[in-house]
Design an enzyme around this catalytic site. Sequence first.
Site, short mmCIF file in Angstrom:
data_model
loop_
_atom_site.label_atom_id
_atom_site.label_comp_id
_atom_site.label_asym_id
_atom_site.label_seq_id
_atom_site.Cartn_x
_atom_site.Cartn_y
_atom_site.Cartn_z
N SER A 24 -38.24 51.88 16.43
CA SER A 24 -37.70 50.81 17.26
C SER A 24 -37.88 49.44 16.61
O SER A 24 -37.48 48.43 17.17
CB SER A 24 -38.37 50.82 18.64
N SER A 278 -3.47 28.05 19.64
CA SER A 278 -2.82 29.26 19.16
C SER A 278 -2.29 29.01 17.76
O SER A 278 -1.85 27.89 17.45
CB SER A 278 -1.66 29.63 20.08
N LYS A 284 -0.29 25.39 22.87
CA LYS A 284 -1.31 26.13 23.60
C LYS A 284 -2.69 25.48 23.59
O LYS A 284 -3.13 24.92 22.60
CB LYS A 284 -1.44 27.54 23.02
N GLU A 291 -12.46 32.62 29.78
CA GLU A 291 -12.11 34.05 29.74
C GLU A 291 -13.32 34.89 29.31
O GLU A 291 -13.59 35.96 29.86
CB GLU A 291 -10.95 34.28 28.77
#
Length: 459
Positions: A24, A278, A284, A291
């Site tokens: 780990s 964009s 844009k 989001e």
Amino acid sequence: AANQMWGGRFAEGPDAIMTAINASIGFDKRLYAQDIAGSRAHAAMLAATGILTNKDALAIGEGLLTVLSEIEAGDFPFRVELEDIHMNVEARLKEIIGEPAGRLHTARSRNDQVAVDFRLWVRDQCDAAITGLEALMRAFVAQAEAGADWVMPGFTHLQTAQPVTWGHHMMAYVEMLGRDRSRFIDARARMNECPLGAAALAGTSFPIDRHMTAKALGFDQPTANSLDSVSDRDFALEFLSASSICAMHLSRFAEELVIWSSAQFRFVRLSDKWTTGSSIMPQKKNPDAAELLRAKLGRILGATVALFTIMKGLALTYSKDMQEDKEQVFDAADTLMLALAAMTGMVSDMTANRDVLATAAASGFSTATDLADWLVRALGLPFRDAHHVTGTLVAMAEAKGCDLPDLTLADMQSVHPGIRAEVMDVLGVENSVRSRKSYGGTAPDQVKVQVARWKAALA
Ligand code: ARG
């Protein structure tokens, strides 16, 4: 070769793939500071109780500080064959101070060691979440204060419902985040008991002082049952659950920002700092941060479900399954802290389009309820009848392609002869929001009360 930490009974070493699945260290190295703090507290306690000599405890304490500085300087040789952070630290300590290093693990097991390390780590994350939430709440309160009386449409079903105020909408999130904050405070208080000294599972025959280590590590008290101490991860699940609820709240405002910043809504302008362009469409300005914030609950809830699934049905006490707890919590915590910081930036930097909000507030027959309420108040109609009369007037306005305040008095009287000119007062959105002054309502005066209360709480 057999493992130097536990290989006494082993004739041969592990398969390479066994080493890979067992180790780990790749992720639990993140617990180094907590591991060293735990070991230092343990060594000091072993000396205070006479289990270790002061000389050995001193050598251990100083050696551990050397290990700490090596790790922080980035020149610590983490070794996968030493499995985890606990054995990596101890093995290095042995290289540095020699024989006394082997005495550190007296009256201790990796089972209580990992339990204390992980609790300390999750406790810090609760503190970070609380701090992050407070910053975000302040950002919402500042928006609410600036626009306590700006009217905007309130929605149900994402359809125009009744006019509300911008400040009221912002303060709705402050209430949600305030509960999130209290969930982290509660979880922190509950997890603040020290499992160190539970040893492998049954406690120890050495005369340890668990109250001393608990105090040294900032815990309120030692855990009361050694079996429970090494086997539960409910503190991590509480952190993840609180994180999931919080991320769900963030996702809802994120969705509103995506909608509100669209060309069709134009309720808010997001700052250039939190949007992207964009590569093909020059016009844009995409709300990418919003989001992503909408999506982050996916990761956090995924981690929550993963850890529940790992823990479900595990017989007491420790099982290696539990080593799978850390990556989930690490990822969820990192995600939550980033999400809180991003949302705080976005909320601070966004600008409400006050005029657009006001125009939108007045559309969609948003004051129909005010009209119905007036019919009840002024004409004594039963609410159900008032509702029907108002519905007829809405249909009339819709047919004419206008809003309720654009109907003439004659239009209105054709539906109900008792309607008087003063009705026009209640059809305006400003009057509408001012009238909703019930406790917790959208009236600017009520919003100002909420703002003042939270400003004081967050000061
Ligand atoms: N790396 C282990 C974990 O994260 C530490 C505890 C190991 N204990 C044991 N008995 N193998 O859970």
